[in-house]
Design an enzyme around this catalytic site. Structure first.
Site, PDB file in Angstrom:
ATOM      1  CG  ASP A  12       0.668   0.173   9.389  1.00  0.00           C
ATOM      2  OD1 ASP A  12       0.308   1.009  10.234  1.00  0.00           O
ATOM      3  OD2 ASP A  12       1.034   0.478   8.241  1.00  0.00           O
TER       4      ASP A  12
ATOM      5  CE  LYS B   3      -2.979   0.697   3.600  1.00  0.00           C
ATOM      6  NZ  LYS B   3      -3.048   2.039   4.227  1.00  0.00           N
TER       7      LYS B   3
ATOM      8  N   GLY C  57      -5.043   7.867   5.508  1.00  0.00           N
ATOM      9  CA  GLY C  57      -4.169   8.818   6.187  1.00  0.00           C
ATOM     10  C   GLY C  57      -2.930   9.123   5.355  1.00  0.00           C
TER      11      GLY C  57
ATOM     12  CE  LYS D 188      -0.207   4.252  13.118  1.00  0.00           C
ATOM     13  NZ  LYS D 188       0.523   5.002  12.093  1.00  0.00           N
TER      14      LYS D 188
HETATM   15  C1  S3P Z   1       2.577   4.911   6.329  1.00  0.00           C
HETATM   16  C2  S3P Z   1       3.186   5.207   7.511  1.00  0.00           C
HETATM   17  C3  S3P Z   1       2.694   4.757   8.818  1.00  0.00           C
HETATM   18  C4  S3P Z   1       1.642   3.662   8.692  1.00  0.00           C
HETATM   19  C5  S3P Z   1       0.656   3.921   7.602  1.00  0.00           C
HETATM   20  C6  S3P Z   1       1.352   4.079   6.272  1.00  0.00           C
HETATM   21  C7  S3P Z   1       3.163   5.408   5.080  1.00  0.00           C
HETATM   22  O1  S3P Z   1       2.132   5.857   9.489  1.00  0.00           O
HETATM   23  O2  S3P Z   1       0.972   3.474   9.912  1.00  0.00           O
HETATM   24  O3  S3P Z   1      -0.265   2.857   7.499  1.00  0.00           O
HETATM   25  O4  S3P Z   1       2.823   4.898   3.984  1.00  0.00           O
HETATM   26  O5  S3P Z   1       3.999   6.313   5.148  1.00  0.00           O
HETATM   27  P1  S3P Z   1       3.045   6.825  10.417  1.00  0.00           P
HETATM   28  O6  S3P Z   1       4.217   7.163   9.611  1.00  0.00           O
HETATM   29  O7  S3P Z   1       2.194   8.005  10.724  1.00  0.00           O
HETATM   30  O8  S3P Z   1       3.360   6.003  11.619  1.00  0.00           O
END
Ligand code: S3P
Length: 442
Positions: free
Chosen positions: A318, A25, A98, A345
């Site tokens: 995650d 992802k 997010g 999250k």
């Molecule tokens: C992600 C970073 C992580 C992760 C999210 C995807 C990314 O978040 O939890 O599912 O693709 O950069 P954080 O960097 O805020 O911990």
């Protein structure tokens, strides 16, 4: 009214065979973003067709980028260059994602046009101050209520580079600032309190952009260009994690998960499960488009509870919902600390996992920054029951796997968001031997 999807999983059984989980992802999001900003045509293979990455794809199409989904999971992006995006006709709605919101907040801050980023109920409750504050220090102007989406991002601002010490290890914040840094005058330098996933740095370099990194700092100079690049996305270790745990908790199971990304900033789920006694082999380790991948073989055997090394938390951020299921099936106590980020999250993953585990008869203590779980041991069983996933994809999939060690069926409510990261999860898990049924509630 929208219908709700629940999972009903019959108890017991074991998983066997080969499971090809979908593309990563985080890497799929970044491939669309950098491909859009590059000069020329980029081809993306094994793109994750989950709702989150499709939201990113839709947002760039709305800004005038021609993106074609060709056969299977291939995508062709005709990049418009760093300064070629056009004003979107409407709000950019990135749903549950997010990553889309935080990374795009960075690059939208550097545009000549105004834009609005919004999302679903869950995303509109998640903290955005972590990106708004440093972007504002770079000269961006972002309006919001209580630092939550919708974010109104004003264009035409002159951004300048920033030396920023991140208070938390966050790849989303780091990547947001690097993307804003492309548009900033001078050097943007991010200091990390601990390592977080480095896909942005790797992919920026693959697209020909100079990024310096090492010893907890990452930096780039604004004003450069990106050149189109073909990206083959590895299979997602975060999706593989549910199957690693499913096999690990049932002695006698054996699963092969081919082509999984094992980037050292993402692979701590393997380290943690091995520390609990799981048998996981990494076969045929190789580099694929700048990212390390391997075929993972996992066999089930008795697990022990452990104290999880806090340094591993950002590297498995995650995977904790799945790891908590492993802990519930292990012998003795597992303790997680320094993981308060789990509370912000897609759901409050500490509270929601604690509630679900308790309803399946597991003794747990939810703490501000983590969890204490008393595992049932190799011969113990979870009870059946109803668990509410609160619309959190990773919680839904974790509890689906927990049913393998239950004595009664486990019903998981509110599972439609599994499609954000793992379309086809229930079908793939059923093929491997999970007695899972999707139930549509009108
Ligand atoms: C992600 C970073 C992580 C992760 C999210 C995807 C990314 O978040 O939890 O599912 O693709 O950069 P954080 O960097 O805020 O911990």
């Amino acid at each position: 009214m929208l219908s709700r999807i629940d999972y009903r999983v019959a108890p017991g059984g074991q998983l066997q065979g080969t499971v090809n989980v979908p593309g990563d992802k985080s890497i799929s999001h970044r491939a669309i973003m950098l491909g859009s900003l590059a000069q020329g045509r980029s081809r993306i293979e094994n793109f994750l067709e989950g709702e989150d990455c499709l939201a990113t794809l839709g947002a760039f199409r709305a800004m005038g980028v021609k993106i074609e989904r060709t056969a299977g999971t291939s995508v062709v992006v005709d990049g418009v260059g760093v300064h070629g995006l056009q004003a979107p006709g409407e709000m950019l709605d990135v749903g549950n994602s997010g990553t889309s919101m935080r990374l795009m907040a960075g690059l939208l801050s550097g545009q000549t046009f105004d834009s609005v980023l919004t999302g679903d109920d869950s995303l509109r409750k998640r903290p955005m101050a972590r990106v708004i504050n440093p972007l504002t220090q770079m000269g961006a102007y972002i309006e919001s209520e209580k630092a939550m989406a919708p974010l109104k991002i004003h264009g035409g601002r002159r951004l300048h580079g920033l030396h920023y010490e991140m208070p938390i290890a966050s790849a989303q914040v780091k990547s947001c600032l690097l993307l804003a840094g492309l548009y900033a005058q001078g050097i943007t330098e991010v200091i990390e309190p601990g390592p977080s996933r480095d896909h942005s740095e790797r992919m920026l370099r693959a697209f020909g952009y100079a990024v310096e990194s090492g010893e907890g700092r990452v930096c780039l100079t604004g004003g450069g260009n990106l050149q189109a690049c073909d990206v083959t996305v590895p299979n997602d270790i975060s999706s593989a994690a549910f199957f690693l745990v499913a096999a690990a908790i049932v002695p006698g199971s054996e699963l092969l998960l081919p082509n999984v990304g094992i980037n050292p900033t993402r692979n701590a789920v393997i380290t943690i499960l091995r520390a609990m006694g799981a048998h996981i082999e990494q076969r045929d380790e190789r580099l694929q488009g700048g990212e390390p991948v391997a075929d993972l073989l996992v066999r089930g055997q008795g697990l022990q509870g452990i104290k999880i090394d806090p340094a591993l938390v950002p590297l498995a951020i995650d995977e904790f919902p799945a790891i908590f299921i492993a802990a519930a099936c292990a012998e003795g106590e597992t303790l997680l600390t320094d993981a308060a980020e789990l509370r912000v999250k897609e759901s409050d993953r500490i509270q929601v996992m604690a509630d679900g585990l308790q309803s399946l008869g597991v003794e747990v203590e939810a703490r501000t920054d983590g969890m204490r779980i008393i595992g049932l041991g190799e011969h113990g069983h979870l009870q059946g029951g109803i668990v509410n996933s609160h619309g959190d994809h990773r919680i839904a999939m974790s509890f689906a796997m927990a049913a393998l060690r239950a004595i009664e069926p486990v019903v998981i409510r509110d599972c439609a968001n599994v499609d954000t990261s793992f379309p086809g999860f229930a079908e793939l898990a059923a093929d491997a031997g999970l007695a899972i049924e999707k139930q549509v509630q009108e």
